[in-house]
Write a protein that holds these residues in place. Sequence first.
Motif, mmCIF file in Angstrom:
data_model
loop_
_atom_site.group_PDB
_atom_site.id
_atom_site.type_symbol
_atom_site.label_atom_id
_atom_site.label_comp_id
_atom_site.label_asym_id
_atom_site.label_seq_id
_atom_site.Cartn_x
_atom_site.Cartn_y
_atom_site.Cartn_z
ATOM 1 N N ALA A 39 -25.334 -1.107 -5.404
ATOM 2 C CA ALA A 39 -26.056 -0.462 -4.307
ATOM 3 C C ALA A 39 -25.965 1.057 -4.351
ATOM 4 C CB ALA A 39 -25.534 -0.994 -2.966
ATOM 5 N N LEU A 40 -26.408 1.644 -5.456
ATOM 6 C CA LEU A 40 -26.603 3.087 -5.572
ATOM 7 C C LEU A 40 -27.873 3.321 -6.377
ATOM 8 C CD1 LEU A 40 -23.281 2.581 -6.073
ATOM 9 C CD2 LEU A 40 -23.316 5.075 -6.117
ATOM 10 N N GLY A 41 -28.664 4.276 -5.947
ATOM 11 C CA GLY A 41 -29.871 4.591 -6.700
ATOM 12 C C GLY A 41 -29.569 5.047 -8.107
ATOM 13 N N CYS A 42 -28.527 5.874 -8.271
ATOM 14 C CA CYS A 42 -28.205 6.431 -9.585
ATOM 15 C C CYS A 42 -27.676 5.378 -10.555
ATOM 16 C CB CYS A 42 -27.214 7.582 -9.457
ATOM 17 S SG CYS A 42 -25.664 7.157 -8.634
ATOM 18 N N ASP A 54 -26.902 10.181 -5.514
ATOM 19 C CA ASP A 54 -27.759 10.376 -6.683
ATOM 20 C C ASP A 54 -27.724 11.837 -7.142
ATOM 21 O OD1 ASP A 54 -28.355 7.744 -6.171
ATOM 22 O OD2 ASP A 54 -30.376 8.126 -5.412
ATOM 23 N N ARG A 55 -27.741 12.755 -6.177
ATOM 24 C CA ARG A 55 -27.691 14.190 -6.511
ATOM 25 C C ARG A 55 -26.339 14.542 -7.121
ATOM 26 N NH1 ARG A 55 -28.367 16.027 -1.788
ATOM 27 N NH2 ARG A 55 -30.583 15.539 -1.814
ATOM 28 N N LEU A 56 -25.283 13.932 -6.613
ATOM 29 C CA LEU A 56 -23.956 14.170 -7.175
ATOM 30 C C LEU A 56 -23.925 13.759 -8.642
ATOM 31 C CD1 LEU A 56 -21.120 15.128 -6.082
ATOM 32 C CD2 LEU A 56 -20.514 12.696 -6.003
ATOM 33 N N ALA A 57 -24.566 12.628 -8.955
ATOM 34 C CA ALA A 57 -24.640 12.176 -10.347
ATOM 35 C C ALA A 57 -25.485 13.124 -11.192
ATOM 36 C CB ALA A 57 -25.210 10.759 -10.409
ATOM 37 N N GLU A 58 -26.554 13.658 -10.620
ATOM 38 C CA GLU A 58 -27.408 14.600 -11.347
ATOM 39 C C GLU A 58 -26.665 15.895 -11.665
ATOM 40 O OE1 GLU A 58 -30.728 15.187 -8.809
ATOM 41 O OE2 GLU A 58 -31.573 13.174 -9.128
ATOM 42 N N GLU A 59 -25.699 16.245 -10.834
ATOM 43 C CA GLU A 59 -24.963 17.493 -11.017
ATOM 44 C C GLU A 59 -23.609 17.287 -11.690
ATOM 45 O OE1 GLU A 59 -24.728 18.873 -7.027
ATOM 46 O OE2 GLU A 59 -26.804 19.607 -6.964
ATOM 47 N N GLY A 60 -23.266 16.035 -11.982
ATOM 48 C CA GLY A 60 -21.953 15.751 -12.547
ATOM 49 C C GLY A 60 -22.010 14.729 -13.658
ATOM 50 N N VAL A 61 -21.036 13.818 -13.645
ATOM 51 C CA VAL A 61 -20.909 12.791 -14.676
ATOM 52 C C VAL A 61 -20.861 11.428 -14.002
ATOM 53 C CG1 VAL A 61 -19.479 11.888 -16.551
ATOM 54 C CG2 VAL A 61 -19.635 14.362 -16.182
ATOM 55 N N ARG A 62 -21.676 10.523 -14.504
ATOM 56 C CA ARG A 62 -21.693 9.149 -13.979
ATOM 57 C C ARG A 62 -21.071 8.215 -15.012
ATOM 58 N NH1 ARG A 62 -25.412 5.032 -14.695
ATOM 59 N NH2 ARG A 62 -26.917 6.489 -15.621
ATOM 60 N N PHE A 63 -19.950 7.590 -14.637
ATOM 61 C CA PHE A 63 -19.302 6.636 -15.522
ATOM 62 C C PHE A 63 -19.967 5.264 -15.397
ATOM 63 C CE2 PHE A 63 -16.066 9.881 -15.430
ATOM 64 C CZ PHE A 63 -15.466 9.788 -16.678
ATOM 65 N N THR A 64 -20.148 4.604 -16.526
ATOM 66 C CA THR A 64 -20.781 3.288 -16.536
ATOM 67 C C THR A 64 -19.789 2.145 -16.665
ATOM 68 O OG1 THR A 64 -21.060 3.319 -18.953
ATOM 69 C CG2 THR A 64 -22.849 4.251 -17.617
ATOM 70 N N GLN A 65 -18.530 2.460 -17.015
ATOM 71 C CA GLN A 65 -17.532 1.407 -17.204
ATOM 72 C C GLN A 65 -16.207 1.822 -16.557
ATOM 73 O OE1 GLN A 65 -18.147 -1.084 -20.991
ATOM 74 N NE2 GLN A 65 -18.311 1.014 -21.734
ATOM 75 N N ALA A 66 -16.271 2.022 -15.244
ATOM 76 C CA ALA A 66 -15.096 2.406 -14.468
ATOM 77 C C ALA A 66 -14.603 1.197 -13.681
ATOM 78 C CB ALA A 66 -15.439 3.548 -13.522
ATOM 79 N N TYR A 67 -13.293 0.991 -13.670
ATOM 80 C CA TYR A 67 -12.721 -0.229 -13.102
ATOM 81 C C TYR A 67 -11.572 0.071 -12.144
ATOM 82 C CZ TYR A 67 -15.164 -3.023 -16.638
ATOM 83 O OH TYR A 67 -16.120 -3.632 -17.410
ATOM 84 N N CYS A 68 -11.581 -0.626 -11.004
ATOM 85 C CA CYS A 68 -10.346 -0.697 -10.238
ATOM 86 C C CYS A 68 -9.445 -1.702 -10.953
ATOM 87 C CB CYS A 68 -10.606 -1.121 -8.796
ATOM 88 S SG CYS A 68 -11.131 -2.844 -8.555
ATOM 89 N N THR A 69 -8.180 -1.738 -10.585
ATOM 90 C CA THR A 69 -7.257 -2.643 -11.262
ATOM 91 C C THR A 69 -6.930 -3.861 -10.417
ATOM 92 O OG1 THR A 69 -5.293 -1.509 -10.445
ATOM 93 C CG2 THR A 69 -6.241 -0.713 -12.513
#
Length: 477
Positions: A39-42, A54-69
């Motif tokens: 549930a995020l547009g980005c 979405d703007r935060l992702a446009e101005e930064g780095v979006r991780f595609t494989q980030a995990y809680c433990t």
Amino acid sequence: MIPTRILLSLLFAALAHLAAAADKPNIILFVSDDHGMDALGCYGNPVIKTPNMDRLAEEGVRFTQAYCTSASCAASRSVILTGKFGHGTGSYGHTHDYHHFSTFADQKSLPVLLEEEGYHTARIGKYHLAPESVYRFNTTLQADPRSTIEMATACKDVINQDKPFFLYFCPDDPHRGHPFKPDPWDAPNSFGNTPGGYPGEKVVEYDPADVIVPPFLPDTKECREEMAQYYQSVSRIDQGLGKLQKLLKKAGKTDNTIIIYISDNGIAFPGAKTTVYEPGIKLPCIVKDPRSPKQGLVNNAMISWADLTPTLLDFAGADFDADAFHGRSFKKILNKKNPKGWNEIYASHIFHEITMYYPMRVVREGNYKLIWNVAYRQPYPFASDLWAASTWQGIHRAEKEYFGNRKVSDYLFRAEFELYDLSKDPNELNNLALDDKHADLLTKMQDKIKAFQIETRDPWQIIWGNESQVQGTGVNL
């Protein structure tokens, strides 16, 4: 009388300390509650309205494989703020009410470490950690944790101060709202939404017909209605993030404030929250470091929440012992798309509620993922909010064979080992551990879990080879 040379020396040292502090970036760690990647547009959802994320992702780095433990609120948050797995710190499950789990008193948390680096530390919203002596902040701010705009407004003085600050910003959204048990049974949970919205909120409602139902959930009337409420709660979080950014800009702090957006665990539906399946532990992670010359990047490194504390200490320029943490800093690979040596993560779950003992250990290496269900002889336990959810009750009451794309019987009764090839089976339905052709791969992955448990001093490592019969032999790991 103190000699002049000593006074001058102390003065120069104090000035040097202030100068060093002035160069340190401010840090905002924004941790939502039960927000999945769905549930995020980005992250590819064309329906949900999350313009600030979405703007935060446009101005930064979006991780595609980030995990809680661990896909459980308190256990996950302990990892976020210690850089250590919960089985190594005593953070086995919930801290509040009758659960009583508490981190060992000798642990040192991120806010304490950052305070030693000259930071003013402040928290607002959901805490869900114990004891206070371990997770100590300089300032505790008060606001309705469902009203993210009110929360952001309450942070104004922290943002405007002269010292570098660490702000731990934790709304209750989009966690399910009270009461968990609906009346009638098929009414959707509110997810904290209220008629007319909260002060300053622009209520964003969604048509149940428009929501995107993930494949692990049933495409039913009940589920769609709950997903619409969930979406509305997420949009409220987004507005709070936008308010924070406006306050930073007004204070002239935008160019020296790192913002990290994450969630503690996946969406509050069966098949995600409390499980170690991908929807439960694979989460959004957006990092904006305004000092970086690169923007709008995608990073495919596998990282986990055990990496956050060392990473934030690294951002702060702290001199710390990397071996003191189970995770490692990803600061140096932040702007790399496919960095080498970042293709493996681990997860460790023990409890959600005190009545939900179901320890699981996970290793994911590349596309392969192994889950060890230590208490596999037990039926899989339900969190109270997930059991009462109309989404589950609609399937349970009708005695349906499937919940989403998984058989109800397979959800309730797990094999001891679940081995998946996520490149071919992203929904984790084809258990390769049951096929002798993958025996060598299973052994290799089991050995990785064993080594991980020994390295992180996991008490549950003693279960191997004892079929869960040996309980406490006093072995010194």
